[in-house]
Design an enzyme around this catalytic site. Structure first.
Site, PDB file in Angstrom:
ATOM      1  N   GLY A 207       0.932  -0.944   0.186  1.00  0.00           N
ATOM      2  CA  GLY A 207       0.052   0.107   0.245  1.00  0.00           C
ATOM      3  C   GLY A 207       0.597   1.087   0.119  1.00  0.00           C
ATOM      4  O   GLY A 207       1.901   1.015  -0.368  1.00  0.00           O
ATOM      5  N   ASN A 208       0.489   2.578   0.594  1.00  0.00           N
ATOM      6  CA  ASN A 208       0.839   3.436   0.077  1.00  0.00           C
ATOM      7  C   ASN A 208       0.135   4.359   1.694  1.00  0.00           C
ATOM      8  O   ASN A 208      -0.416   4.017   2.461  1.00  0.00           O
ATOM      9  CB  ASN A 208       1.365   3.991  -0.551  1.00  0.00           C
ATOM     10  CG  ASN A 208       0.138   4.242  -1.414  1.00  0.00           C
ATOM     11  OD1 ASN A 208      -1.231   5.645  -1.163  1.00  0.00           O
ATOM     12  ND2 ASN A 208      -0.939   3.965  -2.346  1.00  0.00           N
ATOM     13  N   ARG A 209       0.741   5.948   1.675  1.00  0.00           N
ATOM     14  CA  ARG A 209       0.401   6.327   2.553  1.00  0.00           C
ATOM     15  C   ARG A 209      -0.868   7.653   2.332  1.00  0.00           C
ATOM     16  O   ARG A 209      -0.767   8.619   3.123  1.00  0.00           O
ATOM     17  CB  ARG A 209       1.918   7.682   3.274  1.00  0.00           C
ATOM     18  CG  ARG A 209       2.382   6.490   3.655  1.00  0.00           C
ATOM     19  CD  ARG A 209       3.830   7.564   4.444  1.00  0.00           C
ATOM     20  NE  ARG A 209       3.632   7.909   5.130  1.00  0.00           N
ATOM     21  CZ  ARG A 209       4.594   9.079   5.994  1.00  0.00           C
ATOM     22  NH1 ARG A 209       5.657   9.276   4.558  1.00  0.00           N
ATOM     23  NH2 ARG A 209       4.102   9.814   6.174  1.00  0.00           N
ATOM     24  N   ALA A 274      -4.237   7.028  -5.003  1.00  0.00           N
ATOM     25  CA  ALA A 274      -2.999   6.320  -4.740  1.00  0.00           C
ATOM     26  C   ALA A 274      -2.540   5.411  -5.622  1.00  0.00           C
ATOM     27  O   ALA A 274      -2.379   4.418  -4.484  1.00  0.00           O
ATOM     28  CB  ALA A 274      -1.168   7.128  -4.258  1.00  0.00           C
TER      29      ALA A 274
END
Length: 403
Positions: A207-209, A274
């Site tokens: 995943g990402n932030r 994102a």
């Protein structure tokens, strides 16, 4: 001088929620005059409105006649918000009726007007209400789409008053522009937000932030400017923006499918989400266990489809396509150089470039960016709220949409 807000309250059970909306306006320094209808006072009494606003409250045109309140309240207002707006109130406003203080105020107001409808689903969907809403929107009013959920009694459906906090944020966005004509009225826009997850096993994922804050600000601002908004949200825990249709997704494939489906009828698509660039070739059906010998599992990745590039390459294309680039710069180029290369590579109309060095943008209420245009334009947006950046992005989109 503090902004002068008129809070109109019509006679629906959701009138009690307007107390929370009033509290948010007064605590943020707005000068609020509450104008309830006689029916609204059957749900929430005048002492409550007077105590929360710090001003006397009346629903009659005959009170304080010497001050001509039926004219001056509307004339002096910077913003009028009607919450809840019943089917009856919408009908009176659409037809220019003026039989009480609130409807007189609506006729004399020359500032932006926001209606937050609340009623049963059948009333909202009735052809008369549909026509009245269309008339009000054509005249420049912002009529928020009701939320879906539990209604009075055991009924559920569309017609619930949106969350007062979200009505408040939308109202601030309307007030910040200081103009009465919503320039995105009649437009359908699609916004993606959040970050996708690509699962390795039932409990772990890549995943990402991304928090989704910027995408939600874009959706809220677009609704405040009159657009019909579809928000495709990936793993976001924020409350739904008022008047926005939210489609929840989890992985990049779901994001792609939802965005492409909504984009068919869209005038603009803003890809603020994102999406993960890669996904595992195989996903374990069971939790991956630690090896006794301390070795690590080999995870083979493959590229996810490029949603932004696909949107930009569609022919013929009727929508304005906006992408985001979170860059840190590297030996191959600066943040802006990498942004320009991405703009050319993706083929979109606008690219919003964020310098995310140090990770300061993620989860923050503020943002700064440079908006690059395929036409060679470059607009720098200084550090400010994400809603302020959203306003500039929609300014650039509106210019490219034309009449």
């Amino acid at each position: 001088m503090n902004p002068r807000v008129v809070l109109g309250v019509s006679g629906g059970i959701a009138a009690y929620k307007a107390c929370e909306l009033l509290r948010r306006f007064t605590e943020s320094g707005h000068d609020v005059t509450v104008v309830p209808t006689a029916a609204a006072l059957a749900f929430v009494g005048a002492p409550t409105w007077a105590a929360l606003s710090g001003k006397p409250v009346s629903s009659e045109v005959w009170a304080d006649v010497h001050a001509v309140p039926h004219v001056q309240i509307g004339q002096r207002a910077d913003l009028v918000v009607v919450a809840p707006a019943t089917a009856d109130l919408l009908a009176k406003a659409a037809h220019g009726l003026a039989d009480d203080l609130l409807t007189n105020t609506l006729l004399t107001a020359r500032c932006p007007v926001v209606f937050a409808p609340a009623m049963h689903t059948e009333m909202w969907e009735h052809p008369a209400t549909v026509a009245n809403v269309a008339t009000l929107r054509e005249r420049g009013a912002v009529v928020i789409e009701p939320a879906e959920g539990r209604l009075t009694g055991e009924d559920t459906g569309k017609g619930r008053l949106p969350d007062p906090a979200e009505i408040f944020h939308l109202a601030l966005d309307v007030l910040s522009r200081g103009v009465s004509a919503p320039d995105l009225a009649g437009r359908h826009v699609v916004v993606s937000a959040g970050g996708t997850r690509e699962y390795l096993d039932p409990v772990r994922f890549l995943g990402n932030r991304s928090s989704g804050l910027q995408g939600y600000a874009l959706a809220r601002v677009a609704a405040a400017r009159g657009a019909e908004v579809t928000l495709v949200a990936a793993n976001v825990t924020l409350p739904d923006p008022a008047g926005v249709k939210v489609v929840a997704v989890e992985d990049t494939a779901q994001l792609r499918d939802a965005v492409l489906a909504a984009a068919v009828s869209a005038d603009a698509v803003v890809m603020a989400a994102a999406p993960a660039d890669f996904r595992p070739v195989t996903v374990s059906q069971d939790k991956i266990k630690k090896a006794e010998d301390g070795s690590s599992p080999a995870i083979v990745l493959e590229q996810n489809p490029d949603i932004l590039k696909h949107l930009a390459s569609q022919t013929p294309r009727r929508s304005v396509v906006v992408g985001f680039a979170a860059e840190t710069g590297d030996p191959s180029g600066s943040v802006l150089e990498l942004g320009r290369a991405k703009l050319a590579r993706k083929g979109c109309d606008l690219l919003v470039v964020n310098d995310v060095s140090g990770g300061g943008v993620f989860g923050s209420p503020d943002n700064e960016a440079v908006i690059l245009g395929a036409d060679g334009s470059q607009v720098s947006v200084p550090l400010g709220t994400k809603s302020a950046l959203a306003q500039v992005i929609w300014d650039e989109v509106a210019r490219r949409l034309g009449p």
